[in-house]
Design a protein around this motif. Sequence first.
Motif, PDB file in Angstrom:
ATOM      1  N   ALA A 154       0.830  -1.216   0.000  1.00  0.00           N
ATOM      2  CA  ALA A 154       0.000   0.000   0.000  1.00  0.00           C
ATOM      3  C   ALA A 154       0.863   1.264   0.000  1.00  0.00           C
ATOM      4  CB  ALA A 154      -0.933  -0.027   1.195  1.00  0.00           C
ATOM      5  N   ALA A 155       1.956   1.255   0.762  1.00  0.00           N
ATOM      6  CA  ALA A 155       2.783   2.462   0.885  1.00  0.00           C
ATOM      7  C   ALA A 155       3.465   2.829  -0.436  1.00  0.00           C
ATOM      8  CB  ALA A 155       3.842   2.250   1.968  1.00  0.00           C
ATOM      9  N   THR A 209       1.877   2.428  -3.497  1.00  0.00           N
ATOM     10  CA  THR A 209       0.893   2.575  -4.570  1.00  0.00           C
ATOM     11  C   THR A 209       0.006   3.811  -4.379  1.00  0.00           C
ATOM     12  OG1 THR A 209      -0.491   1.005  -3.366  1.00  0.00           O
ATOM     13  CG2 THR A 209       0.776   0.116  -5.176  1.00  0.00           C
ATOM     14  N   ASN A 210       0.497   4.769  -3.589  1.00  0.00           N
ATOM     15  CA  ASN A 210      -0.285   5.968  -3.295  1.00  0.00           C
ATOM     16  C   ASN A 210       0.364   7.234  -3.825  1.00  0.00           C
ATOM     17  OD1 ASN A 210      -2.527   5.151  -1.899  1.00  0.00           O
ATOM     18  ND2 ASN A 210      -1.406   4.946   0.034  1.00  0.00           N
ATOM     19  N   ILE A 211      -0.485   8.207  -4.158  1.00  0.00           N
ATOM     20  CA  ILE A 211      -0.008   9.565  -4.417  1.00  0.00           C
ATOM     21  C   ILE A 211      -0.504  10.410  -3.256  1.00  0.00           C
ATOM     22  CG2 ILE A 211      -0.144  11.577  -5.937  1.00  0.00           C
ATOM     23  CD1 ILE A 211      -0.621   9.772  -8.274  1.00  0.00           C
ATOM     24  N   SER A 212       0.415  11.120  -2.574  1.00  0.00           N
ATOM     25  CA  SER A 212      -0.049  11.922  -1.441  1.00  0.00           C
ATOM     26  C   SER A 212       0.615  13.290  -1.444  1.00  0.00           C
ATOM     27  CB  SER A 212       0.245  11.189  -0.128  1.00  0.00           C
ATOM     28  OG  SER A 212       1.618  10.895  -0.059  1.00  0.00           O
ATOM     29  N   GLY A 217       4.263   7.064  -4.855  1.00  0.00           N
ATOM     30  CA  GLY A 217       4.808   5.742  -4.566  1.00  0.00           C
ATOM     31  C   GLY A 217       5.441   5.147  -5.816  1.00  0.00           C
ATOM     32  N   VAL A 223       3.170   3.217  -8.274  1.00  0.00           N
ATOM     33  CA  VAL A 223       1.992   3.853  -8.886  1.00  0.00           C
ATOM     34  C   VAL A 223       2.104   3.729 -10.409  1.00  0.00           C
ATOM     35  CG1 VAL A 223       0.749   6.032  -9.189  1.00  0.00           C
ATOM     36  CG2 VAL A 223       1.692   5.447  -6.953  1.00  0.00           C
ATOM     37  N   THR A 264      -2.391   5.970 -13.595  1.00  0.00           N
ATOM     38  CA  THR A 264      -2.841   6.700 -12.410  1.00  0.00           C
ATOM     39  C   THR A 264      -2.215   8.090 -12.362  1.00  0.00           C
ATOM     40  OG1 THR A 264      -3.073   4.611 -11.240  1.00  0.00           O
ATOM     41  CG2 THR A 264      -2.989   6.580  -9.877  1.00  0.00           C
ATOM     42  N   SER A 319      -4.111  11.708 -12.685  1.00  0.00           N
ATOM     43  CA  SER A 319      -4.198  12.362 -11.383  1.00  0.00           C
ATOM     44  C   SER A 319      -4.417  13.867 -11.562  1.00  0.00           C
ATOM     45  CB  SER A 319      -2.902  12.104 -10.602  1.00  0.00           C
ATOM     46  OG  SER A 319      -2.656  13.156  -9.696  1.00  0.00           O
ATOM     47  N   SER A 329       9.701   5.747  -3.146  1.00  0.00           N
ATOM     48  CA  SER A 329       8.830   6.792  -3.705  1.00  0.00           C
ATOM     49  C   SER A 329       9.659   7.890  -4.350  1.00  0.00           C
ATOM     50  CB  SER A 329       7.943   7.388  -2.616  1.00  0.00           C
ATOM     51  OG  SER A 329       8.740   8.119  -1.696  1.00  0.00           O
TER      52      SER A 329
END
Lengths: 155, 291
Positions: B54-55, B57-60, B70, B73, B77, B81, B166
């Motif tokens: 999970a850590a 595969t995220n954009i934050s 990440g 990703v 995506t 985005s 990331s």
Amino acid sequence: MPSISLTLNGRSVSGEVETKTLLVDYIRENQKLTGTHVGCDTSQCGSCVVHVDGKSVKSCTMLAVQVDGSEVTTIEGLATGEELHPMQEAFRQNHGLQCGFCTPGMVMSAVDLVAGNPDISETEIREGLEGNICRCTGYHNIVKSVQAGAKAMGG
Amino acid sequence: MDLFNFQTPRSIPELIAAKNSANAWLLAGGTDLIPQLKEDRRKAETIIDVKKIAAMTNISAEQDGGLNIGAAVTATTIAQSEIVCASYPALAYSVALIGSRQVQNRASLGGNVCNAAPSADAVPALMSYGALANIEGTKGKRSLMVEEIFTGPGRTVLEQDEVLASITLPALPENTAAVYQRFTPRREMDIAVAGVSSRITLDANSKIVDAKIALASVGPTPLRAKAAEMTLIGEVPSLKLFEAAGAAAASDASPIDDTRGSADYRRHLVSVLCRRTLASATKELIQGDLP
């Protein structure tokens, strides 16, 4: 050998598979669904396109073990009984195929491409199908088919 | 293809432990690794799928206004985005050049970086934005500028016990624009003969206060065109200035002759693409024609 479970064309399947088995080989050899074709085998031609969790992918460049827990749809999973999927019907009505080898990949790519976009333009279709090669070069009618299919699907 | 162990770690520490063994390779999109395995160009004892972490595969959004993407990703995506399209459009444009739609549905940003191809489409835009590569390993974490990762074609500074977790895109100052363009004989599904990403930042008097130019396919690694950047700093955008920057970028490049193009042709492409990307970045910041 690892064991995998997935939903294939709406049906739960599971079994052991060698780690090196490609998704396309699993579909064709293990599951005997031969509508998904192998052309270039190097991620270029698009004849092996299937959907994994609703997204189009090239199944020659994925391992079967990677779809453990996923939903996989192949060309055989589009029609409802005898009734063709609107995109398949659009290819039939618009002569969107010649020899037919690229067609399963074209249709699977098209279904993903037009989702949510019933008025997709010719340019968007041509760009969206960049990864699908028709060696008969019948692109004109393929584009017409995809446009008609998009309308029929209603986005 | 030989048999290998297949692992699907759920966290970065599990991933590092799995990778810290001989002939262990990370599988993200698989668009490079799987063809290499199929053709026996790469031996693998362990293949590690990073897509279930999970850590990664995220954009934050970062607190300071930057963005963390990440490593696993997908290109799709990123291209879709809203925040990437709004704040880092050259990256959104670049990732949509990788292979085809079906490839972009699998291909990851981290894979495009760690594969270390001099032609990697997403990399010049990252370099222009001053992106950081966040690496984690058994000895801890370190962050490098993206361009510091590459040591040669297909080679990076990553140790066997390290992974790219990331990419951080820093918050950009006002009046900043970046544009990537590449040259390919075919429009789609091709590898850049040369590519240039140009980013400029202007001050209130329309003087260039920052410039980062990155070149693809014209050296053993993606390169910064530092001489070209120097010609721009402190100057006001003009066609003549961008011609000069293009000429400097051509000398910053160190291309080879290969089947896709000669070294001389690539240098010529760099000068043209540099001028065009600078002009087009300027257009996003200043109205009207360039002097």
